[in-house]
Design an enzyme around this catalytic site. Structure first.
Site, mmCIF file in Angstrom:
data_model
loop_
_atom_site.group_PDB
_atom_site.id
_atom_site.type_symbol
_atom_site.label_atom_id
_atom_site.label_comp_id
_atom_site.label_asym_id
_atom_site.label_seq_id
_atom_site.Cartn_x
_atom_site.Cartn_y
_atom_site.Cartn_z
ATOM 1 N N CYS A 2 -11.965 -24.235 1.278
ATOM 2 C CA CYS A 2 -11.928 -25.518 0.586
ATOM 3 C C CYS A 2 -13.334 -26.121 0.552
ATOM 4 C CB CYS A 2 -11.011 -26.563 1.228
ATOM 5 S SG CYS A 2 -9.313 -26.029 1.382
ATOM 6 N N ARG A 27 -15.720 -21.683 -2.297
ATOM 7 C CA ARG A 27 -15.001 -21.901 -1.044
ATOM 8 C C ARG A 27 -13.483 -21.915 -1.232
ATOM 9 N NH1 ARG A 27 -18.275 -23.844 2.865
ATOM 10 N NH2 ARG A 27 -16.477 -24.644 3.973
ATOM 11 N N TRP A 76 -8.331 -24.023 -1.152
ATOM 12 C CA TRP A 76 -7.823 -22.694 -0.828
ATOM 13 C C TRP A 76 -6.629 -22.976 0.074
ATOM 14 C CZ3 TRP A 76 -6.840 -19.538 3.397
ATOM 15 C CH2 TRP A 76 -6.702 -18.163 3.113
ATOM 16 N N ASN A 102 -10.965 -30.144 4.664
ATOM 17 C CA ASN A 102 -11.166 -28.701 4.698
ATOM 18 C C ASN A 102 -10.851 -28.269 6.129
ATOM 19 O OD1 ASN A 102 -14.331 -26.861 4.884
ATOM 20 N ND2 ASN A 102 -12.271 -26.088 4.858
ATOM 21 N N GLY A 103 -9.824 -27.437 6.291
ATOM 22 C CA GLY A 103 -9.459 -27.001 7.640
ATOM 23 C C GLY A 103 -7.950 -26.996 7.829
ATOM 24 N N GLU A 491 -17.492 -0.115 2.476
ATOM 25 C CA GLU A 491 -17.936 -1.281 1.711
ATOM 26 C C GLU A 491 -17.697 -1.066 0.206
ATOM 27 O OE1 GLU A 491 -18.596 -4.221 2.252
ATOM 28 O OE2 GLU A 491 -19.853 -4.930 0.614
ATOM 29 N N LYS A 495 -15.409 -3.528 -2.076
ATOM 30 C CA LYS A 495 -15.917 -4.197 -3.283
ATOM 31 C C LYS A 495 -14.972 -3.984 -4.452
ATOM 32 C CE LYS A 495 -18.070 -6.401 -2.047
ATOM 33 N NZ LYS A 495 -18.701 -6.749 -0.799
ATOM 34 N N GLU A 498 -11.538 -5.955 -3.919
ATOM 35 C CA GLU A 498 -11.503 -7.411 -3.943
ATOM 36 C C GLU A 498 -11.766 -8.005 -5.317
ATOM 37 O OE1 GLU A 498 -14.329 -9.314 -1.341
ATOM 38 O OE2 GLU A 498 -15.809 -7.772 -1.714
ATOM 39 N N HIS A 514 -7.564 15.270 7.240
ATOM 40 C CA HIS A 514 -6.549 14.870 8.225
ATOM 41 C C HIS A 514 -5.527 13.926 7.608
ATOM 42 C CE1 HIS A 514 -8.791 16.840 11.393
ATOM 43 N NE2 HIS A 514 -9.880 16.263 10.917
ATOM 44 N N LYS A 613 -15.062 -17.728 -0.345
ATOM 45 C CA LYS A 613 -16.325 -17.184 0.152
ATOM 46 C C LYS A 613 -16.471 -17.343 1.657
ATOM 47 C CE LYS A 613 -20.460 -15.514 -0.507
ATOM 48 N NZ LYS A 613 -20.416 -14.046 -0.696
HETATM 49 C C1 F6R Z 1 -16.432 -9.323 1.050
HETATM 50 C C2 F6R Z 1 -16.710 -10.563 1.736
HETATM 51 C C3 F6R Z 1 -15.990 -10.855 3.008
HETATM 52 C C4 F6R Z 1 -16.980 -11.438 4.021
HETATM 53 C C5 F6R Z 1 -16.232 -11.901 5.281
HETATM 54 C C6 F6R Z 1 -17.183 -12.404 6.341
HETATM 55 O O1 F6R Z 1 -17.204 -9.184 -0.088
HETATM 56 O O2 F6R Z 1 -17.501 -11.336 1.301
HETATM 57 O O3 F6R Z 1 -15.352 -9.735 3.514
HETATM 58 O O4 F6R Z 1 -17.926 -10.477 4.331
HETATM 59 O O5 F6R Z 1 -15.325 -12.902 4.943
HETATM 60 O O6 F6R Z 1 -17.919 -13.483 5.864
HETATM 61 P P1 F6R Z 1 -19.260 -13.938 6.564
HETATM 62 O O7 F6R Z 1 -20.250 -12.851 6.407
HETATM 63 O O8 F6R Z 1 -19.649 -15.179 5.839
HETATM 64 O O9 F6R Z 1 -18.931 -14.182 8.008
#
Ligand code: F6R
Length: 618
Positions: A2, A27, A76, A102-103, A491, A495, A498, A514, A613
């Site tokens: 949020c 956010r 969110w 937010n929280g 990774e 990507k 998501e 396996h 984010k």
């Molecule tokens: C994936 C992504 C998330 C963050 C995760 C940790 O693209 O962005 O998986 O990597 O939420 O976030 P931070 O690095 O901000 O602690």
């Protein structure tokens, strides 16, 4: 999760709050709302959807855009589905108090039942509406001012919050408070106006002076007066420290790119150079990392390193494990912060904890740090956001200096985290004597070339776009890599999942036989990282195993490779570098590939569904 923003001052608050919300949409973006006060009454507009949906409601209605005080929210969802009613701001039963939050208030249900007994009614399913009514009840019972009522109410809640509260009866004042979620206060000239936001991006063009609240702090913001900060639990008065913002407007705009993600992918040569700045000193044959220099003994005497992180940052941590063990010969464990914090881990004073986080606000990582500190460990942070909670909570650390990352899918944060980890591993390896001098020099020079190599690699965009067009309709994908590139395979898969919502799995290449090999058929693309290093022949055998089961292979290979080219369906070449540095290059085509597939599928690249984010809730 949020985003909250608010304005109080002589300007019209509407454009400031709306633009601020757009910058905070990373956010959370499942609903949005704004409250304006024009001196007469409250104008409340809120809706399920994005800030652009909110604008549609307000656009043709001048009344909804009037007022010099405004508070806004982009959500969110935690408590209550995303709908118009659950959207913030929430107003108290008396119609006097307005809140954005937010929280999570964990004990909201108990408080709600108590308030219902006292005659309160609730429109929404949110914990936030409970909080604003609790504040109203405290204010009424204690006969106190708003600031005091907020403070007393917060002392009886359990959970995390960043809040902004407005009282119609005190239209020159806003109360903000934080515990676990960030709040920045932008200060106008002579305290003539104030901006409040989850980060400084909404007010960067208006002021460079900001106060960042610490956990457990509440601020009373009153026009014409200095911000007054108090500790929530003991009422201690705290001197607000005003910081100069380094952020610029260009950094938080798209700069001609269609999406923030694409801009951030292309920013990587600069971001890595910025991470190197003042640290990678090739001429002096030295790596300068103040965090390590000041705590040298801690690192040199460490029994082991435990890396804690989530998501993409956890993948960077895995690369860190390979780097630190290989170069500095320190045993490393990499833990999901969410597991570590609850599994009663063994932590000793001789452990070094490295916490990695782009946002510096991830709730699980923050909790893991607190636990490690309680048990006497030394904690080193690798963060991007300067002044973030994790940066402040750790004993010391290194900023990645990647610049703001706004696209929800992490790109430049990942490569710059790996850059920092590589610098750390090399520096420690040299100090411990586990890297021969000649090797060290070779690495320094190879590191120095990385930004230009990434720049060159980005030129393959059209080729990657073509590959994306061939595989965009796949429903499942496999990503394989070995050694330093196993985490890159994870990774790459993350990507794709998501932002395109295609199911993808990352595996160490040798583990394929396996289990996952059962999935291979002519519809299953496998992305294999097969650079010409240590395990090359073995990976080539894995590729052959896939081809002989009619699987499709897209391989990332070293420039000039012939062997894999003959077997694979498509190849993407990366420039030659040291094996330990390849993740900085192999990652790039996988990022571009996910980006193009998501765009071709018409997905919202910068704001994928259900994500946010910065994950400030559990
Ligand atoms: C994936 C992504 C998330 C963050 C995760 C940790 O693209 O962005 O998986 O990597 O939420 O976030 P931070 O690095 O901000 O602690």
């Amino acid at each position: 999760m949020c985003g909250i923003t608010a304005y109080i001052g002589p300007r019209n608050a509407y454009p400031i709050v709306i633009n601020g919300l757009k910058r905070l949409e990373y956010r959370g973006y499942d609903s949005a709302g704004i409250m304006l006060f024009d001196g007469q009454g409250l104008q409340l507009s809120k809706t399920k959807g994005k800030v652009s949906d909110l604008e549609e409601i307000t656009n043709n209605d001048e009344k909804r855009k009037n007022g010099n005080i405004g508070i806004g929210h982009t959500r969110w969802a935690t408590h209550g589905v995303p709908n118009d009613t659950n959207s913030h701001p929430h107003v108290s039963n008396s119609g006097e108090l307005v809140i954005v939050h937010n929280g999570i208030i964990e004990n909201y249900d108990t408080i709600k039942k108590e308030l219902i007994k006292r005659g309160y009614t609730f429109k929404s399913d949110t914990d936030t509406e409970v909080l604003v009514n609790l504040i109203q009840e405290v204010k009424k019972n204690e006969g106190c001012k708003l600031g005091k009522a907020v403070q007393l109410a917060l002392n009886s809640v359990i959970g995390a919050y960043a809040i902004a509260v407005f009282d119609k009866a005190k239209p020159d004042e806003l109360i903000v408070a934080r515990l676990g979620s960030p709040i920045a206060i932008g200060i106008g000239e002579n305290n003539s106006e104030f901006f409040i936001a989850s980060d400084a991006s909404p007010f960067v063009e208006y002021t460079k002076n900001a106060v960042y609240l610490e956990d457990e702090e509440l601020a009373i913001i009153k026009l014409g007066r200095e911000v007054r900060v108090r500790r929530i639990h003991n009422d201690e008065l705290i001197k607000a420290s005003v910081q100069k913002l380094q952020l610029s407007l260009e950094e938080i705009e798209k700069g001609g790119y269609d999406h923030f993600m694409l801009k951030e992918i292309h920013e990587q040569p600069k971001a890595i150079t910025d991470t190197f700045r003042g640290r990678l000193l090739v001429e002096q044959n030295f790596i300068k990392l103040l965090g390590i220099d000041s705590y040298r003994e801690k690192f040199l005497n460490a029994n082991r390193v435990i890396i804690v992180a989530c998501g993409t940052s956890w993948h960077a941590g895995l690369v860190g494990e390979y780097l630190l063990e290989d170069m500095a010969r320190i045993p490393v464990e990499v833990e999901y912060a969410s597991e570590f914090r609850y599994r009663n881990p063994v932590i000793t004073e001789n452990d070094v904890i490295i916490a990695i986080s782009q946002s510096g606000e991830t709730a699980d990582t923050l909790a893991a740090i607190k636990l490690a500190k309680e048990r006497g460990a030394f904690v080193y942070g690798i963060c991007n956001v300067v002044g973030s909670s994790i940066a402040r909570e750790t004993h010391t650390g290194t900023y990645t200096h990647a610049g703001p990352e706004i696209g929800v899918a992490s790109t430049k944060a990942f490569t710059t985290q790996i850059t920092v980890l590589t610098l750390m591993a090399l520096k420690l390896g040299r100090e411990k004597g586990t890297i021969p001098e000649k090797e060290f020099v070779k690495y320094l020079n190879a590191m120095d070339r990385i930004p230009q190599q990434v720049e060159k690699l980005l030129e393959i965009d059209e080729h990657v776009k073509y590959i994306a067009s061939v595989y965009k309709d796949a429903t499942n994908c496999l990503y394989l890599g070995r050694g330093f590139n196993f985490p890159v395979a994870l990774e790459g898969a993350l990507k794709l999942k998501e932002i395109s919502y295609i199911h993808a799995e990352g595996y160490p290449a040798a583990e394929m036989k396996h289990g996952p090999i059962a999935l291979i058929d002519e519809n299953m693309p496998t992305f294999v990282i097969a650079t010409k290093h240590g395990h090359y022949e073995k990976v080539v055998s894995n590729i052959q195993e896939i081809k002989s089961r009619s699987g499709k292979i897209i391989a990332i290979v070293t420039e000039g490779d012939i062997t894999v080219k003959e077997i694979a369906d498509h190849c993407i070449e990366i420039p030659e570098t040291e094996e330990a540095l390849t993740p900085l290059l192999t990652t790039i085509p996988l990022q571009l590939l996910s980006y193009h597939i998501a765009v071709m599928l018409g997905k919202n690249v910068d704001q994928p569904r259900n994500l946010a984010k910065s994950v400030t809730v559990e």
